[in-house]
Scaffold this motif. Structure first.
Motif, PDB file in Angstrom:
ATOM      1  N   ILE A   1       0.831  -1.206   0.000  1.00 28.40           N
ATOM      2  CA  ILE A   1       0.000   0.000   0.000  1.00 28.40           C
ATOM      3  C   ILE A   1       0.870   1.262   0.000  1.00 28.40           C
ATOM      4  O   ILE A   1       2.064   1.206   0.269  1.00 28.40           O
ATOM      5  N   ALA A   2       0.231   2.380  -0.299  1.00 25.44           N
ATOM      6  CA  ALA A   2       0.806   3.701  -0.059  1.00 25.44           C
ATOM      7  C   ALA A   2       0.002   4.333   1.064  1.00 25.44           C
ATOM      8  O   ALA A   2      -1.193   4.055   1.214  1.00 25.44           O
ATOM      9  N   VAL A   3       0.679   5.171   1.862  1.00 25.26           N
ATOM     10  CA  VAL A   3       0.009   5.821   2.988  1.00 25.26           C
ATOM     11  C   VAL A   3       0.280   7.324   2.946  1.00 25.26           C
ATOM     12  O   VAL A   3       0.931   7.825   2.030  1.00 25.26           O
ATOM     13  N   GLY A   4      -0.193   8.021   3.954  1.00 23.68           N
ATOM     14  CA  GLY A   4      -0.105   9.473   3.988  1.00 23.68           C
ATOM     15  C   GLY A   4       1.305  10.017   4.091  1.00 23.68           C
ATOM     16  O   GLY A   4       2.207   9.386   4.621  1.00 23.68           O
ATOM     17  N   LYS A   5       1.446  11.233   3.568  1.00 29.19           N
ATOM     18  CA  LYS A   5       2.708  11.970   3.656  1.00 29.19           C
ATOM     19  C   LYS A   5       2.889  12.488   5.083  1.00 29.19           C
ATOM     20  O   LYS A   5       1.957  12.455   5.888  1.00 29.19           O
ATOM     21  N   ILE A   6       4.088  13.016   5.372  1.00 27.57           N
ATOM     22  CA  ILE A   6       4.378  13.553   6.709  1.00 27.57           C
ATOM     23  C   ILE A   6       3.346  14.614   7.104  1.00 27.57           C
ATOM     24  O   ILE A   6       2.853  14.617   8.232  1.00 27.57           O
ATOM     25  N   LEU A   7       3.016  15.505   6.187  1.00 30.54           N
ATOM     26  CA  LEU A   7       2.074  16.588   6.509  1.00 30.54           C
ATOM     27  C   LEU A   7       0.618  16.143   6.520  1.00 30.54           C
ATOM     28  O   LEU A   7      -0.244  16.830   7.072  1.00 30.54           O
ATOM     29  N   THR A   8       0.326  15.003   5.894  1.00 32.11           N
ATOM     30  CA  THR A   8      -1.046  14.482   5.862  1.00 32.11           C
ATOM     31  C   THR A   8      -0.995  12.983   6.185  1.00 32.11           C
ATOM     32  O   THR A   8      -1.265  12.142   5.333  1.00 32.11           O
ATOM     33  N   PRO A   9      -0.637  12.633   7.435  1.00 30.70           N
ATOM     34  CA  PRO A   9      -0.436  11.224   7.771  1.00 30.70           C
ATOM     35  C   PRO A   9      -1.740  10.420   7.798  1.00 30.70           C
ATOM     36  O   PRO A   9      -2.817  10.974   8.015  1.00 30.70           O
ATOM     37  N   THR A  10      -1.596   9.130   7.569  1.00 26.94           N
ATOM     38  CA  THR A  10      -2.726   8.205   7.722  1.00 26.94           C
ATOM     39  C   THR A  10      -3.022   8.097   9.222  1.00 26.94           C
ATOM     40  O   THR A  10      -2.112   7.838  10.004  1.00 26.94           O
ATOM     41  N   PRO A  11      -4.275   8.308   9.633  1.00 22.43           N
ATOM     42  CA  PRO A  11      -4.583   8.310  11.068  1.00 22.43           C
ATOM     43  C   PRO A  11      -4.557   6.910  11.677  1.00 22.43           C
ATOM     44  O   PRO A  11      -5.147   5.978  11.120  1.00 22.43           O
ATOM     45  N   SER A  12      -3.860   6.783  12.816  1.00 22.85           N
ATOM     46  CA  SER A  12      -3.883   5.510  13.548  1.00 22.85           C
ATOM     47  C   SER A  12      -5.216   5.393  14.271  1.00 22.85           C
ATOM     48  O   SER A  12      -5.845   6.392  14.614  1.00 22.85           O
TER      49      SER A  12
ATOM     50  N   THR B   1      -5.679   3.385  -7.175  1.00 25.03           N
ATOM     51  CA  THR B   1      -4.911   4.564  -7.581  1.00 25.03           C
ATOM     52  C   THR B   1      -4.690   4.567  -9.085  1.00 25.03           C
ATOM     53  O   THR B   1      -4.596   3.513  -9.709  1.00 25.03           O
ATOM     54  N   ASN B   2      -4.613   5.786  -9.638  1.00 17.97           N
ATOM     55  CA  ASN B   2      -4.223   5.918 -11.042  1.00 17.97           C
ATOM     56  C   ASN B   2      -2.724   6.239 -11.119  1.00 17.97           C
ATOM     57  O   ASN B   2      -2.228   6.608 -12.162  1.00 17.97           O
ATOM     58  N   ASN B   3      -2.025   6.094  -9.985  1.00 19.31           N
ATOM     59  CA  ASN B   3      -0.574   6.318  -9.918  1.00 19.31           C
ATOM     60  C   ASN B   3       0.082   5.123  -9.220  1.00 19.31           C
ATOM     61  O   ASN B   3       0.499   5.217  -8.063  1.00 19.31           O
ATOM     62  N   PRO B   4       0.168   3.977  -9.917  1.00 21.07           N
ATOM     63  CA  PRO B   4       0.695   2.772  -9.267  1.00 21.07           C
ATOM     64  C   PRO B   4       2.125   2.916  -8.759  1.00 21.07           C
ATOM     65  O   PRO B   4       2.535   2.205  -7.843  1.00 21.07           O
ATOM     66  N   ALA B   5       2.897   3.868  -9.297  1.00 21.00           N
ATOM     67  CA  ALA B   5       4.275   4.067  -8.826  1.00 21.00           C
ATOM     68  C   ALA B   5       4.318   4.561  -7.382  1.00 21.00           C
ATOM     69  O   ALA B   5       5.370   4.500  -6.746  1.00 21.00           O
ATOM     70  N   SER B   6       3.179   5.029  -6.858  1.00 22.30           N
ATOM     71  CA  SER B   6       3.160   5.545  -5.482  1.00 22.30           C
ATOM     72  C   SER B   6       3.078   4.427  -4.442  1.00 22.30           C
ATOM     73  O   SER B   6       3.356   4.661  -3.259  1.00 22.30           O
ATOM     74  N   ILE B   7       2.692   3.239  -4.845  1.00 26.85           N
ATOM     75  CA  ILE B   7       2.542   2.129  -3.894  1.00 26.85           C
ATOM     76  C   ILE B   7       3.897   1.834  -3.250  1.00 26.85           C
ATOM     77  O   ILE B   7       4.923   1.788  -3.911  1.00 26.85           O
ATOM     78  N   GLY B   8       3.865   1.658  -1.926  1.00 29.11           N
ATOM     79  CA  GLY B   8       5.090   1.419  -1.173  1.00 29.11           C
ATOM     80  C   GLY B   8       5.710   2.686  -0.625  1.00 29.11           C
ATOM     81  O   GLY B   8       6.753   2.641   0.024  1.00 29.11           O
ATOM     82  N   LYS B   9       5.049   3.826  -0.865  1.00 32.75           N
ATOM     83  CA  LYS B   9       5.607   5.104  -0.446  1.00 32.75           C
ATOM     84  C   LYS B   9       4.606   5.883   0.414  1.00 32.75           C
ATOM     85  O   LYS B   9       3.453   5.497   0.536  1.00 32.75           O
ATOM     86  N   ASN B  10       5.077   6.985   0.980  1.00 37.96           N
ATOM     87  CA  ASN B  10       4.215   7.896   1.731  1.00 37.96           C
ATOM     88  C   ASN B  10       3.823   9.031   0.784  1.00 37.96           C
ATOM     89  O   ASN B  10       4.531  10.016   0.663  1.00 37.96           O
ATOM     90  N   ARG B  11       2.704   8.877   0.103  1.00 37.88           N
ATOM     91  CA  ARG B  11       2.331   9.812  -0.953  1.00 37.88           C
ATOM     92  C   ARG B  11       0.919  10.361  -0.850  1.00 37.88           C
ATOM     93  O   ARG B  11       0.602  11.317  -1.524  1.00 37.88           O
ATOM     94  N   SER B  12       0.055   9.757  -0.062  1.00 41.91           N
ATOM     95  CA  SER B  12      -1.356  10.151  -0.094  1.00 41.91           C
ATOM     96  C   SER B  12      -1.629  11.312   0.861  1.00 41.91           C
ATOM     97  O   SER B  12      -0.751  11.782   1.580  1.00 41.91           O
ATOM     98  N   HIS B  13      -2.872  11.751   0.868  1.00 46.43           N
ATOM     99  CA  HIS B  13      -3.325  12.792   1.794  1.00 46.43           C
ATOM    100  C   HIS B  13      -3.888  12.154   3.067  1.00 46.43           C
ATOM    101  O   HIS B  13      -4.655  12.787   3.773  1.00 46.43           O
ATOM    102  N   GLY B  14      -3.507  10.917   3.325  1.00 44.85           N
ATOM    103  CA  GLY B  14      -3.947  10.222   4.532  1.00 44.85           C
ATOM    104  C   GLY B  14      -4.695   8.934   4.257  1.00 44.85           C
ATOM    105  O   GLY B  14      -4.840   8.096   5.141  1.00 44.85           O
TER     106      GLY B  14
END
Length: 111
Positions: free
Chosen positions: A28-39, A72-85
Motif C-alpha cells: 500500500i501507499a500511505v499518507g505523507k508527513i504533513l497528511t499522515p494516515t490516522p492511527s 490509484t491511477n498512480n501505481p508508482a506511489s505504492i510502497g511510499k508515503n504519498r497520499s493525503h492520509g
C-alpha cells in the motif's frame, strides 16, 4: 470467524486477517508527513465502484470522515508515503480486497 484488516503504515502493508490467521498481504501507499494516515480502529462504511479520479477502480470509505482505502491511477506511489492520509492500493488489489470484506469490517491502522 471474523474477517478484519490490519494496516501497518511503517511497513506499507495491508493484511487481510481471519481472527489471528493471515489470509493475504497487500502493498500500500500511505499518507505523507504533513497528511499522515490516522492511527486507530475504524470500520468500512461504504463502497463505490469507479469513483471519480484519483481514487482508482474502487473506494471503501472508513468511519473516520474523508478517509478510505482506494485504488490509484498512480501505481508508482505504492510502497511510499504519498497520499493525503488515505490508504492506496493497486486497482486489482483493492477490487480483490473489496470482494472479501463487507460493510462493517474492522480496520486497524498503526505504525
Amino acid at each position: 470467524m471474523a474477517i478484519w484488516i490490519d494496516v501497518s503504515t511503517s511497513k506499507h502493508r495491508l493484511m487481510l486477517m481471519d481472527d489471528n490467521k493471515l489470509l493475504k498481504t497487500y502493498p500500500i501507499a500511505v499518507g505523507k508527513i504533513l497528511t499522515p494516515t490516522p492511527s486507530g480502529t475504524y470500520t468500512i462504511i461504504n463502497k463505490q465502484l469507479n469513483p471519480p479520479p484519483p481514487f482508482g477502480a474502487l473506494w471503501m470509505g472508513l468511519s473516520k470522515p474523508h478517509y478510505g482505502i482506494h485504488g490509484t491511477n498512480n501505481p508508482a506511489s505504492i510502497g511510499k508515503n504519498r497520499s493525503h492520509g488515505c490508504i492506496r492500493m493497486f486497482n486489482h488489489d483493492v477490487l480483490e480486497l473489496s470482494s472479501k470484506v463487507s460493510l462493517g469490517t474492522k480496520v486497524s491502522i498503526h505504525k
